[in-house]
Design a protein around this motif. Structure first.
Motif, PDB file in Angstrom:
ATOM      1  N   ARG A  75      -5.269  -7.392  10.785  1.00 17.81           N
ATOM      2  CA  ARG A  75      -5.106  -7.354  12.233  1.00 17.81           C
ATOM      3  C   ARG A  75      -4.376  -8.604  12.713  1.00 17.81           C
ATOM      4  O   ARG A  75      -4.858  -9.362  13.546  1.00 17.81           O
ATOM      5  N   GLY A 152      -5.541  -2.073  11.809  1.00 17.85           N
ATOM      6  CA  GLY A 152      -6.310  -0.944  11.292  1.00 17.85           C
ATOM      7  C   GLY A 152      -5.470  -0.100  10.345  1.00 17.85           C
ATOM      8  O   GLY A 152      -4.922  -0.602   9.372  1.00 17.85           O
ATOM      9  N   PRO A 153      -5.321   1.200  10.638  1.00 18.84           N
ATOM     10  CA  PRO A 153      -4.527   2.066   9.758  1.00 18.84           C
ATOM     11  C   PRO A 153      -3.029   1.966  10.007  1.00 18.84           C
ATOM     12  O   PRO A 153      -2.243   2.611   9.322  1.00 18.84           O
ATOM     13  N   SER A 167       1.218   5.027   9.817  1.00 19.57           N
ATOM     14  CA  SER A 167      -0.240   4.958   9.721  1.00 19.57           C
ATOM     15  C   SER A 167      -0.691   5.615   8.425  1.00 19.57           C
ATOM     16  O   SER A 167      -0.161   6.656   8.028  1.00 19.57           O
ATOM     17  N   GLU A 169      -4.590   5.816   6.047  1.00 18.73           N
ATOM     18  CA  GLU A 169      -5.972   5.361   5.948  1.00 18.73           C
ATOM     19  C   GLU A 169      -6.158   4.270   4.895  1.00 18.73           C
ATOM     20  O   GLU A 169      -7.098   3.496   4.958  1.00 18.73           O
ATOM     21  N   ASN A 172      -6.310   0.929   6.388  1.00 18.67           N
ATOM     22  CA  ASN A 172      -7.460   0.637   7.248  1.00 18.67           C
ATOM     23  C   ASN A 172      -8.596   0.014   6.442  1.00 18.67           C
ATOM     24  O   ASN A 172      -9.656   0.625   6.258  1.00 18.67           O
TER      25      ASN A 172
END
Length: 200
Positions: A75, A152-153, A167, A169, A172
């Motif tokens: 982040r 995040g993702p 994006s 997963e 993430n």
């Protein structure tokens, strides 16, 4: 050993205390020694020259010249400027997961062609994949301005005002260190300046 201990202490301090949005954790303009804390020369031969960081591949290493950020790219927003003196050079941005020494999120850049892409590296569960590609409109830029964001993702990359976002997963999860790898062949100079890491 002393340098490793200082790096670990810095990471522990950052992880322990909550960060404020926009808080700058690293800034290195490249103008003079020493290299700022939070960064290290990881591969290649590096020096401060003409107001910038200049890296060259070391033949015995068989690796691009690399500056490593020891602060987790989790982040975070990373900005920098880079220049490639010779043609046919390449660039690779890499982030490792917090829990292993494999690639977690990559982006590639071929400055001569103006092509760049966000890549999901191969893992136990997923095959390597190019998630999104971009192309620069102007190939005559001397210093490329880069912004890379992990949230995040999501990962986004902006080069000279052109932005791509992907994006996945697999993005993430807690991230570890990041690496700026450039050059590609012996004698190819990879130049960096104005490296800034800030919290989202």
């Amino acid at each position: 050993m002393k340098r490793i201990a200082l790096d670990l202490l810095l990471i522990c301090i950052i992880l322990h205390f909550p960060l404020q949005a926009g808080e700058v954790l690293i800034f290195e303009d490249g103008k003079s020694e020493p290299l700022t804390k939070g960064l290290e020369f990881h591969h290649g031969s590096w020096k401060f020259a003409d107001g910038v960081l200049v890296g060259e591949k070391v033949p015995t290493e068989k690796h691009l010249a690399t500056v490593k950020g020891v602060i987790p790219f989790d982040r975070m927003k990373l900005e920098w400027k880079m220049k490639f003196v010779q043609t046919n050079q390449t660039f690779l941005f890499v982030t490792w997961p917090a829990t292993s020494n494999t690639h977690a999120m990559d982006f590639t850049f071929a400055p001569d062609k103006g092509q760049f892409a966000i890549v999901r590296p191969k893992s136990k569960d997923k095959a390597k994949a190019i998630l999104v590609e971009g192309r620069l409109k102007n190939l005559n830029t001397e210093w490329h301005a880069i912004i890379c964001i992990h949230d995040g993702p999501s990962m986004s990359v902006t080069i000279d005002g052109e932005t791509i976002t992907a994006s996945d997963e697999s993005f993430n999860r807690p991230m570890g260190p990041f690496y700026l790898n450039g050059g590609g062949f012996n004698g190819a100079k990879f130049l960096l300046k104005d490296i800034r890491l800030s919290a989202l």
